[in-house]
Design an enzyme around this catalytic site. Structure first.
Site, PDB file in Angstrom:
ATOM      1  N   SER A 115      12.466 -12.783   3.463  1.00  0.00           N
ATOM      2  CA  SER A 115      12.154 -14.105   2.921  1.00  0.00           C
ATOM      3  C   SER A 115      12.988 -14.356   1.676  1.00  0.00           C
ATOM      4  CB  SER A 115      10.662 -14.198   2.611  1.00  0.00           C
ATOM      5  OG  SER A 115      10.261 -13.094   1.836  1.00  0.00           O
ATOM      6  N   GLU A 130      13.174 -16.729  -2.040  1.00  0.00           N
ATOM      7  CA  GLU A 130      12.387 -17.525  -2.982  1.00  0.00           C
ATOM      8  C   GLU A 130      13.283 -18.499  -3.755  1.00  0.00           C
ATOM      9  OE1 GLU A 130       9.370 -15.436  -5.295  1.00  0.00           O
ATOM     10  OE2 GLU A 130      10.127 -16.442  -7.081  1.00  0.00           O
ATOM     11  N   ASP A 181       1.647 -17.597 -15.785  1.00  0.00           N
ATOM     12  CA  ASP A 181       1.684 -17.271 -17.215  1.00  0.00           C
ATOM     13  C   ASP A 181       1.454 -18.544 -17.999  1.00  0.00           C
ATOM     14  OD1 ASP A 181       2.253 -14.468 -17.142  1.00  0.00           O
ATOM     15  OD2 ASP A 181       4.225 -15.014 -16.360  1.00  0.00           O
ATOM     16  N   PHE A 198      15.151 -11.929 -18.380  1.00  0.00           N
ATOM     17  CA  PHE A 198      14.027 -11.934 -17.418  1.00  0.00           C
ATOM     18  C   PHE A 198      13.286 -10.605 -17.463  1.00  0.00           C
ATOM     19  CE2 PHE A 198      16.029 -14.897 -13.970  1.00  0.00           C
ATOM     20  CZ  PHE A 198      15.699 -16.000 -14.729  1.00  0.00           C
ATOM     21  N   HIS A 230      12.032  -9.446   0.021  1.00  0.00           N
ATOM     22  CA  HIS A 230      11.862 -10.827  -0.463  1.00  0.00           C
ATOM     23  C   HIS A 230      12.910 -11.027  -1.561  1.00  0.00           C
ATOM     24  CE1 HIS A 230       9.612 -14.487  -1.636  1.00  0.00           C
ATOM     25  NE2 HIS A 230       9.791 -14.108  -2.885  1.00  0.00           N
TER      26      HIS A 230
HETATM   27  C1  LIG Z   1       6.266 -12.405  -6.041  1.00  0.00           C
HETATM   28  C2  LIG Z   1       5.968 -13.083  -7.349  1.00  0.00           C
HETATM   29  C3  LIG Z   1       5.999 -14.479  -7.397  1.00  0.00           C
HETATM   30  C4  LIG Z   1       5.702 -15.150  -8.595  1.00  0.00           C
HETATM   31  N1  LIG Z   1       5.722 -16.526  -8.609  1.00  0.00           N
HETATM   32  C5  LIG Z   1       5.333 -17.193  -9.726  1.00  0.00           C
HETATM   33  C6  LIG Z   1       5.221 -18.619  -9.736  1.00  0.00           C
HETATM   34  O1  LIG Z   1       5.512 -19.293  -8.753  1.00  0.00           O
HETATM   35  N2  LIG Z   1       4.800 -19.223 -10.867  1.00  0.00           N
HETATM   36  C7  LIG Z   1       4.467 -18.494 -11.983  1.00  0.00           C
HETATM   37  O2  LIG Z   1       4.083 -19.100 -12.998  1.00  0.00           O
HETATM   38  N3  LIG Z   1       4.551 -17.150 -12.012  1.00  0.00           N
HETATM   39  C8  LIG Z   1       4.973 -16.482 -10.913  1.00  0.00           C
HETATM   40  N4  LIG Z   1       5.031 -15.105 -10.918  1.00  0.00           N
HETATM   41  C9  LIG Z   1       4.719 -14.382 -12.162  1.00  0.00           C
HETATM   42  C10 LIG Z   1       3.195 -14.123 -12.319  1.00  0.00           C
HETATM   43  O3  LIG Z   1       2.509 -15.345 -12.406  1.00  0.00           O
HETATM   44  C11 LIG Z   1       3.002 -13.308 -13.582  1.00  0.00           C
HETATM   45  O4  LIG Z   1       3.494 -12.015 -13.405  1.00  0.00           O
HETATM   46  C12 LIG Z   1       1.582 -13.310 -14.142  1.00  0.00           C
HETATM   47  O5  LIG Z   1       1.625 -12.774 -15.458  1.00  0.00           O
HETATM   48  C13 LIG Z   1       0.588 -12.463 -13.351  1.00  0.00           C
HETATM   49  O6  LIG Z   1       0.275 -13.044 -12.159  1.00  0.00           O
HETATM   50  P1  LIG Z   1      -0.612 -12.237 -11.069  1.00  0.00           P
HETATM   51  O7  LIG Z   1      -0.866 -13.162  -9.975  1.00  0.00           O
HETATM   52  O8  LIG Z   1       0.001 -10.929 -10.787  1.00  0.00           O
HETATM   53  O9  LIG Z   1      -1.932 -12.044 -11.944  1.00  0.00           O
HETATM   54  P2  LIG Z   1      -3.228 -11.146 -11.776  1.00  0.00           P
HETATM   55  O10 LIG Z   1      -3.245 -10.385 -10.519  1.00  0.00           O
HETATM   56  O11 LIG Z   1      -4.379 -12.023 -12.094  1.00  0.00           O
HETATM   57  O12 LIG Z   1      -3.017 -10.074 -12.947  1.00  0.00           O
HETATM   58  C14 LIG Z   1      -2.706 -10.486 -14.281  1.00  0.00           C
HETATM   59  C15 LIG Z   1      -3.056  -9.380 -15.262  1.00  0.00           C
HETATM   60  O13 LIG Z   1      -4.482  -9.289 -15.389  1.00  0.00           O
HETATM   61  C16 LIG Z   1      -4.957  -8.033 -14.945  1.00  0.00           C
HETATM   62  N5  LIG Z   1      -6.116  -8.356 -14.082  1.00  0.00           N
HETATM   63  C17 LIG Z   1      -6.089  -8.858 -12.829  1.00  0.00           C
HETATM   64  N6  LIG Z   1      -7.346  -9.091 -12.360  1.00  0.00           N
HETATM   65  C18 LIG Z   1      -8.165  -8.722 -13.357  1.00  0.00           C
HETATM   66  C19 LIG Z   1      -9.572  -8.736 -13.482  1.00  0.00           C
HETATM   67  N7  LIG Z   1     -10.348  -9.205 -12.485  1.00  0.00           N
HETATM   68  N8  LIG Z   1     -10.096  -8.269 -14.669  1.00  0.00           N
HETATM   69  C20 LIG Z   1      -9.295  -7.827 -15.672  1.00  0.00           C
HETATM   70  N9  LIG Z   1      -7.944  -7.799 -15.594  1.00  0.00           N
HETATM   71  C21 LIG Z   1      -7.398  -8.251 -14.465  1.00  0.00           C
HETATM   72  C22 LIG Z   1      -3.828  -7.389 -14.149  1.00  0.00           C
HETATM   73  O14 LIG Z   1      -3.847  -5.980 -14.211  1.00  0.00           O
HETATM   74  C23 LIG Z   1      -2.604  -7.980 -14.852  1.00  0.00           C
HETATM   75  O15 LIG Z   1      -2.320  -7.267 -16.031  1.00  0.00           O
HETATM   76  C24 LIG Z   1       5.372 -14.398  -9.761  1.00  0.00           C
HETATM   77  C25 LIG Z   1       5.378 -12.991  -9.709  1.00  0.00           C
HETATM   78  C26 LIG Z   1       5.668 -12.337  -8.521  1.00  0.00           C
HETATM   79  C27 LIG Z   1       5.679 -10.842  -8.487  1.00  0.00           C
END
Ligand SMILES: Cc1cc2nc3c(=O)[nH]c(=O)nc-3n(C[C@H](O)[C@H](O)[C@H](O)COP(=O)(O)OP(=O)(O)OC[C@H]3O[C@@H](n4cnc5c(N)ncnc54)[C@H](O)[C@@H]3O)c2cc1C
Length: 276
Positions: A7, A9, A100, A207, A257
């Site tokens: 895929s 992105e 973020d 980055f 990806h």
């Molecule tokens: C493939 C990919 C695509 C991305 N695309 C985008 C995008 O389109 N837009 C964008 O803004 N960002 C994007 N990001 C970046 C991402 O949003 C950031 O890395 C963000 O800081 C974390 O997102 P997450 O979904 O991993 O968060 P989460 O899984 O919610 O984790 C965030 C943090 O909180 C902790 N955590 C998770 N769940 C809990 C809980 N229940 N209790 C306590 N702590 C917890 C985790 O350990 C981690 O440190 C992408 C990253 C990747 C790898």
């Protein structure tokens, strides 16, 4: 073993020229027949319409589009509306993220973590969407501990995610270790490596510092040593990233990806070298 899933992105462009460039990029990547093209989502909803526009164009061209969807700044109501739009447009795959917090933004939204968003999507739409979540072979920079971070990835899968895509990395062992540990925790969904081709060193260094992806010292030194010689940076990057992909696929990675940054050439060069 099932067929690897490839895929690409993109980010949603801000200008009509950017949209034209993205169309050209897609045209060049389409012959590789990826499983899907994903489109990022600016946290806080800053790109909501542009993500949607790009996704709809991809679908109209006959490709599978996977919009990213994020918690930051989102409410249950606006996620519900977005899901309805995606359902109506026959979209079947989402990448669900926390996102973020943009600087200066005060309202985090109604979902704190990505597992809550996954749970909500499942509750609202059943099994319609294939949900991808993010995984971090070198751990998320805000994780309280390594163990917490691993358990948080498991929490997203337990909430209903079908597979994960990783943050980019240049150390294959970090990826294999993540897969191994998740397996021991009972998680056996596909974890697809995110691949960042190396094109411009300053941008990559920026980055990487922000997202906690390590550029190994030997690579950083070589890249710094090339100075402004972009040709040498790209040639070195192509060698290193191709070897990384070869190792990952040979070691059982379920696909790749590519983070294209809306440029097709670096991903196509790797693809050709891999003989895919
Ligand atoms: C493939 C990919 C695509 C991305 N695309 C985008 C995008 O389109 N837009 C964008 O803004 N960002 C994007 N990001 C970046 C991402 O949003 C950031 O890395 C963000 O800081 C974390 O997102 P997450 O979904 O991993 O968060 P989460 O899984 O919610 O984790 C965030 C943090 O909180 C902790 N955590 C998770 N769940 C809990 C809980 N229940 N209790 C306590 N702590 C917890 C985790 O350990 C981690 O440190 C992408 C990253 C990747 C790898």
């Amino acid at each position: 073993m099932s067929k690897p899933v490839f895929s690409f992105e993109f980010f949603p462009p801000q200008t009509p020229e950017g949209m034209d460039k993205l169309r050209a990029t897609r045209k060049q990547l389409a012959p590789l027949k990826p499983a899907f093209f994903s489109v990022t989502f600016g946290a806080g909803g800053s790109t909501r319409d542009r993500t949607l526009d790009a996704v709809l164009e991809i679908q109209r061209e006959g490709h599978q589009a996977a919009p990213h969807i994020s918690c930051i700044g989102s409410t249950r109501d606006n996620i519900r509306t977005l899901l309805k739009t995606y359902l109506a447009q026959d979209i079947h795959r989402l990448v669900a993220l926390r996102g973020d917090m943009p600087s200066g933004m005060a309202n985090a939204g109604e979902f704190r973590y990505a597992n809550e968003l996954v749970e909500f999507i499942r509750a609202e739409t059943g099994t319609h969407f294939h949900i991808e979540v993010a995984a971090y072979p070198e751990f998320h920079p805000q994780a309280r501990s390594v163990r917490d971070d691993l358990l948080n990835l498991k929490r997203k899968i337990d909430a209903g995610a079908n597979s994960a895509i990783t943050q980019y990395f240049y150390n294959a062992d970090a990826y294999f270790n993540l897969v191994d540990v998740m397996h021991k925790l009972g998680v056996d969904v596909p974890i697809v490596p995110g691949i960042m081709p190396i094109n411009k060193f300053a941008q990559l260094a920026r980055f990487s510092d922000a997202c906690g992806a390590e550029i190994p010292r030997w690579m950083r030194k070589r890249l710094e040593g090339f100075g402004d010689d972009n040709g040498s940076i790209q040639a070195f990057g192509l060698d290193v990233v191709t070897q990384l992909c070869e190792r990952l696929l040979a070691g059982g990675a379920p696909g790749l990806h590519f983070y294209t940054l809306n440029n097709s050439a670096p991903s196509i060069a790797i693809w050709k070298r891999l003989g895919l």
